[in-house]
Design an enzyme around this catalytic site. Structure first.
Site, mmCIF file in Angstrom:
data_model
loop_
_atom_site.group_PDB
_atom_site.id
_atom_site.type_symbol
_atom_site.label_atom_id
_atom_site.label_comp_id
_atom_site.label_asym_id
_atom_site.label_seq_id
_atom_site.Cartn_x
_atom_site.Cartn_y
_atom_site.Cartn_z
ATOM 1 N N LYS A 123 -12.155 14.609 5.838
ATOM 2 C CA LYS A 123 -13.288 14.041 5.102
ATOM 3 C C LYS A 123 -14.040 13.028 5.941
ATOM 4 O O LYS A 123 -13.427 12.253 6.692
ATOM 5 C CB LYS A 123 -12.801 13.360 3.823
ATOM 6 C CG LYS A 123 -13.921 13.066 2.851
ATOM 7 C CD LYS A 123 -13.626 11.859 1.976
ATOM 8 C CE LYS A 123 -13.999 10.581 2.661
ATOM 9 N NZ LYS A 123 -13.887 9.387 1.812
ATOM 10 N N GLU A 134 -19.384 14.596 3.051
ATOM 11 C CA GLU A 134 -19.680 13.648 1.971
ATOM 12 C C GLU A 134 -20.875 12.760 2.296
ATOM 13 O O GLU A 134 -20.734 11.694 2.897
ATOM 14 C CB GLU A 134 -18.442 12.765 1.686
ATOM 15 C CG GLU A 134 -18.684 11.759 0.569
ATOM 16 C CD GLU A 134 -17.461 10.878 0.256
ATOM 17 O OE1 GLU A 134 -16.445 10.995 0.961
ATOM 18 O OE2 GLU A 134 -17.540 10.096 -0.685
ATOM 19 N N ARG A 176 0.854 -1.206 0.000
ATOM 20 C CA ARG A 176 0.000 0.000 0.000
ATOM 21 C C ARG A 176 0.884 1.249 0.000
ATOM 22 O O ARG A 176 0.582 2.237 -0.662
ATOM 23 C CB ARG A 176 -0.941 -0.014 1.226
ATOM 24 C CG ARG A 176 -1.998 -1.114 1.167
ATOM 25 C CD ARG A 176 -3.042 -0.967 2.270
ATOM 26 N NE ARG A 176 -2.500 -1.139 3.602
ATOM 27 C CZ ARG A 176 -2.390 -2.301 4.243
ATOM 28 N NH1 ARG A 176 -2.815 -3.413 3.670
ATOM 29 N NH2 ARG A 176 -1.892 -2.372 5.471
ATOM 30 N N LYS A 225 -19.168 17.180 -0.750
ATOM 31 C CA LYS A 225 -18.766 16.103 -1.675
ATOM 32 C C LYS A 225 -19.956 15.164 -1.872
ATOM 33 O O LYS A 225 -20.096 14.152 -1.168
ATOM 34 C CB LYS A 225 -17.550 15.347 -1.107
ATOM 35 C CG LYS A 225 -17.125 14.143 -1.949
ATOM 36 C CD LYS A 225 -15.768 13.591 -1.543
ATOM 37 C CE LYS A 225 -15.450 12.307 -2.286
ATOM 38 N NZ LYS A 225 -14.073 11.853 -2.108
#
Ligand code: 5MM
Length: 342
Positions: free
Chosen positions: A136, A177, A46, A219
């Site tokens: 976020k 979001e 990753r 978002k």
């Protein structure tokens, strides 16, 4: 709260023709995407993948902010440079996903509530010291028979607003979001109704929690039918439905709307964003930008395959998608730009 600093950061994130890169897949999501391509699923794998992304030449021309995952914000390039420093040097503001995921909602089968408020103030303080300046939180709203219910919509909106208030207190621009999922066979009209309902609930809660709208980024999903719906709209129809829904639901004080891609193809996501900006751009109160994950990363991940030798080609593909979406912000995306591909 330093209101001016928050407003400045929010404006920079959606200024001009740049947009956000969501690279905040949690480990299970990242591993799932790696597994599908036969890529080994380790922390090092990753890290190498995220190094490929953040060192993409020219990234900052198209990307204003990159949303990182907790593991990623602590990682470094092979030469020991923290990812946050690489991004900042490229003119990309580092951001951080702070929700801890969506869990089954008690008493509401098939619906989810996003968690992560416990200890959030302390985590934000740590991320601020690491250099993150925006955050976020994603709420997930399914569409189906009798779903979403009021309990799910209001609980998720409340959590989003409490997250946003904490972010602003700690010096972070919250990316808010609320995602209405594309899973299922629902129609465009149903998506519009649900998205409108969800956005009204979110902005009611943001108001109640005292969130400064000039210092957030929204978002949302685009207004689209479910992937299994037989009636799929043309690009202009989808753009019209999305802008109409947003005009009815999003206050003008919000500086920018940065869409998620939600499972659309990379090309369709660019085309639909382009149509919105080409048709309505200058008449809208907010900037219409992108905050895509799959629709920017998808082709690059397939090329990368976990191999160092594929990094230059993968970076070229990533830059290409970012550049297509930059053109879509200007309303200048077309087939010719798409063909300028790696
Ligand atoms: C909807 O997901 C967000 C946008 O991605 P797409 O453009 O691919 O739809 C994305 O930021 C998402 O929240 C992250 O990838 C994290 O997802 P998980 O499921 O790992 O929390």
């Amino acid at each position: 709260m330093n209101a001016q600093a928050l407003m400045d950061t929010a404006r920079v994130l959606v200024a001009g023709d740049r947009g956000l890169l969501a690279m905040d897949e949690s480990n299970p999501t990242c591993n799932k995407r790696f597994a599908r391509l036969g890529i080994v699923q380790t922390a090092e794998s990753r890290r190498a993948y995220r190094e490929m992304i953040v060192t993409t030449p020219g990234l900052g021309e198209c990307i204003s902010g990159a949303i990182l995952f907790d593991e990623t914000i602590r990682q470094q390039t092979t030469d020991g440079t923290p990812f946050v420093e690489v991004l900042s040097d490229a003119g990309v503001i580092p951001g951080i996903k702070v929700d801890t995921g969506a869990a089954e909602m008690a008493g509401h089968p098939g619906e989810k509530i996003t968690e992560g408020l416990d200890g959030l103030r302390d985590r934000l303080a740590e991320y601020y010291c690491m250099g993150a300046r925006f955050a976020k939180w994603r709420a997930v709203i399914a569409v189906g028979e009798g779903v979403p219910g009021r309990a799910c919509v209001e609980a998720n909106a409340h959590a989003l607003a409490r997250y946003a208030a904490l972010c602003q207190e700690c010096g972070f621009v919250p990316v808010v979001e609320p995602e209405v999922l594309m899973d299922g066979g629902h129609t465009l009209e149903r998506c519009s109704d649900v998205t409108g309902l969800v956005l009204h609930s979110v902005f009611t809660q943001l108001f109640l929690q005292g969130v400064m709208l000039e210092g957030i980024i929204l978002k949302p999903n685009m207004v689209l039918p479910g992937l299994l719906c037989p009636a799929q709209p043309g690009v202009d129809e989808a753009a019209d439905a999305t802008v109409k829904c947003l005009l009815r639901s999003v206050p003008a004080a919000v500086p920018g709307i940065a869409f998620l891609s939600g499972g659309q193809s990379a090309e369709l996501a660019s085309a639909r964003l382009n149509a919105m900006n080409a048709t309505f751009g200058s008449r809208l109160p907010w900037a219409l930008a992108f905050s895509f994950a799959r629709a920017i990363q998808g082709p690059a991940l397939e090329i990368w395959e976990g191999k160092e030798s594929n990094v230059p080609a993968a970076q070229k593909a990533l830059y290409h998608r970012a550049m297509c979406n930059r053109a879509a912000r200007r309303g200048e995306y077309d087939a010719a730009i798409e063909r300028m591909s790696a």
